[in-house]
Enzyme design. Structure first.
Site, PDB file in Angstrom:
ATOM      1  N   TYR A  81      11.139  -8.436  -8.099  1.00 39.97           N
ATOM      2  CA  TYR A  81      10.618  -7.195  -8.683  1.00 39.97           C
ATOM      3  C   TYR A  81      11.569  -6.690  -9.759  1.00 39.97           C
ATOM      4  O   TYR A  81      11.149  -6.323 -10.864  1.00 39.97           O
ATOM      5  CB  TYR A  81      10.425  -6.147  -7.593  1.00 39.97           C
ATOM      6  CG  TYR A  81       9.884  -4.825  -8.100  1.00 39.97           C
ATOM      7  CD1 TYR A  81       8.519  -4.602  -8.205  1.00 39.97           C
ATOM      8  CD2 TYR A  81      10.751  -3.796  -8.487  1.00 39.97           C
ATOM      9  CE1 TYR A  81       8.022  -3.396  -8.669  1.00 39.97           C
ATOM     10  CE2 TYR A  81      10.267  -2.586  -8.956  1.00 39.97           C
ATOM     11  CZ  TYR A  81       8.897  -2.390  -9.038  1.00 39.97           C
ATOM     12  OH  TYR A  81       8.416  -1.198  -9.514  1.00 39.97           O
ATOM     13  N   ASP A  93       3.225   5.294  -7.493  1.00 39.12           N
ATOM     14  CA  ASP A  93       3.047   5.431  -6.048  1.00 39.12           C
ATOM     15  C   ASP A  93       3.214   6.868  -5.569  1.00 39.12           C
ATOM     16  O   ASP A  93       2.337   7.388  -4.867  1.00 39.12           O
ATOM     17  CB  ASP A  93       3.988   4.493  -5.305  1.00 39.12           C
ATOM     18  CG  ASP A  93       3.596   3.027  -5.472  1.00 39.12           C
ATOM     19  OD1 ASP A  93       2.539   2.763  -6.070  1.00 39.12           O
ATOM     20  OD2 ASP A  93       4.342   2.162  -4.996  1.00 39.12           O
ATOM     21  N   SER A 121       3.789   2.273   1.601  1.00 41.75           N
ATOM     22  CA  SER A 121       4.278   2.947   2.803  1.00 41.75           C
ATOM     23  C   SER A 121       5.520   3.780   2.498  1.00 41.75           C
ATOM     24  O   SER A 121       5.712   4.854   3.085  1.00 41.75           O
ATOM     25  CB  SER A 121       4.583   1.923   3.894  1.00 41.75           C
ATOM     26  OG  SER A 121       5.546   0.971   3.455  1.00 41.75           O
ATOM     27  N   SER A 122       6.358   3.317   1.573  1.00 44.26           N
ATOM     28  CA  SER A 122       7.598   4.049   1.266  1.00 44.26           C
ATOM     29  C   SER A 122       7.302   5.359   0.541  1.00 44.26           C
ATOM     30  O   SER A 122       7.894   6.395   0.860  1.00 44.26           O
ATOM     31  CB  SER A 122       8.541   3.178   0.433  1.00 44.26           C
ATOM     32  OG  SER A 122       7.930   2.770  -0.773  1.00 44.26           O
ATOM     33  N   LEU A 147       0.820  -1.212   0.000  1.00 43.05           N
ATOM     34  CA  LEU A 147       0.000   0.000   0.000  1.00 43.05           C
ATOM     35  C   LEU A 147       0.854   1.261   0.000  1.00 43.05           C
ATOM     36  O   LEU A 147       0.416   2.322   0.394  1.00 43.05           O
ATOM     37  CB  LEU A 147      -0.948  -0.013   1.200  1.00 43.05           C
ATOM     38  CG  LEU A 147      -1.904  -1.216   1.220  1.00 43.05           C
ATOM     39  CD1 LEU A 147      -2.716  -1.225   2.505  1.00 43.05           C
ATOM     40  CD2 LEU A 147      -2.813  -1.203   0.005  1.00 43.05           C
TER      41      LEU A 147
END
Length: 370
Positions: A220, A171, A126-127, A124
């Site tokens: 990733y 993001d 956070s970074s 979600l």
């Protein structure tokens, strides 16, 4: 909104002039792994946020505290102008001063107090929430002429340039520009964006599986490398330029064929989902979410058996219209589309079934607990 206790601010920052920067986490409704291939994404913000209180120092020395970290890791130090990657959470703070200086902005030493409600490793963002919140605090503290779009680009550079994680632009853009009850339709190639209201006939539930994921892992990076390889073989600028029925996709060797097929089909699903939102056709939106999960599971191979089972359990609930893994994959959260008034009940039933059947410790994030 996340609140930083007044006593924490006084204890660490004293009575100096203090500013507070905040940024929400995000859930991606559809459009996964397309942002680093010039594609389309459709995230929305979640109620959980990160807050950063900051005060300037007379010299270049900087300190930061985070209540989200284990006790022995809560306090960190660095010097503005001497930032060096440490492989810890401090990198998001010193990375902010580093990218601001690299962009020509004047930043001196500062102290910061950080508190976040966005769970780490939940998929979600956070970074990005932390990066945007730190940059917003420093923008206000040092009165820097930076708008939210530019700030999102700087937040991305914290991860790509300073930390060394090849993230896409979605993001930080979502955490910087998103608004409650609206989906952010973003073209990651030209950064054009629109807010699309979510119909009142529908709700979304977000459930953290409890299986932590990290975008800094090799899987990733490998997916990005595979997409880059497919792009070169197809001779296009981005996979976004390949049509869904382009027969050249079938000429690619596996796994490149499957990776490219996911990106191409996922871009089509995003466009379909935006159209469905505008037409208030949430049954179609749910079907597109289901198709997205199948593609992420079978073609992009970033799901896990436990996540697949969570999605199956969610889809079986009365009032559920669709469900999928969300975020980078290999753990994290699922997002469920439900009829209006059903999200809390569906999320509760899914969480209970997951605890009983899979032995996981899921956390319901949306709807936010009362």
């Amino acid at each position: 909104m996340t609140e930083i206790p007044h006593h924490d601010i006084i204890r660490h920052l004293g009575h100096r002039r203090t500013v507070i920067g905040q940024a929400p986490g995000r859930v991606n409704l559809i459009g996964e792994h397309t942002d680093y291939s010039g594609g389309y994404v459709l995230p929305m913000v979640i109620p959980q946020t990160t807050a950063v209180a900051a005060a300037a120092n007379a010299d270049a020395a900087s300190r930061a505290w985070s209540a989200s970290m284990p006790h022995d890791q809560q306090q960190v130090r660095f010097v503005v102008g001497e930032e060096a990657r440490a492989g810890a959470w401090v990198d998001y703070v010193q990375g902010a001063s580093a990218v601001l200086r690299a962009a020509g902005h004047r930043v001196s030493g500062f102290d910061a107090v950080i508190r976040s409600e966005v769970p780490l490793g939940s998929g979600l963002s956070s970074s990005a929430s932390l990066s945007v919140a730190v940059l917003r605090a420093l923008r206000d503290l040092f009165q820097l002429p930076i708008d939210d779009v530019v700030l999102a680009g700087l937040a991305r550079r914290i991860e790509t340039d300073f930390i060394g994680v090849p993230v896409g632009v979605m993001d930080p853009i979502a955490c910087s520009l998103g608004a409650a009850n609206q989906a952010l339709f973003l073209d990651t190639r030209d950064l054009s964006w629109q807010l699309v209201r979510i119909p009142s006939t529908a709700e979304f539930a977000v459930i953290n599986s409890g299986i932590s994921h990290s975008i800094s892992t090799g899987s990733y990076r490998l997916r990005r490398q595979e997409c880059d390889a497919a792009t070169r073989l197809l001779g296009v600028r981005d996979l976004r330029d390949v049509a869904d029925d382009d027969q050249r996709l079938d000429t690619l060797p596996d796994p490149l064929r499957k990776r490219a097929r996911h990106i191409v089909s996922e871009n089509g699903r995003v466009l379909g989902a935006v159209d469905a939102l505008r037409k208030r056709d949430m049954a179609r939106f749910g079907a597109l979410m289901d198709g997205s999960h199948a593609s992420l599971r079978d073609d992009y191979e970033v799901s896990l058996p436990e996540i697949d089972r969570m999605v199956e359990i969610a889809r079986a609930q009365h009032g559920a219209l669709g469900a999928r893994i969300t975020g980078g994959g290999f753990g994290g959260s699922i997002v469920v589309l439900t009829q209006a008034g059903q999200a809390a009940r569906v999320a509760g039933a899914v969480a209970q079934s997951v605890r009983d059947e899979l032995g996981l410790r899921p956390q319901i994030l949306v709807p936010a607990p009362a």
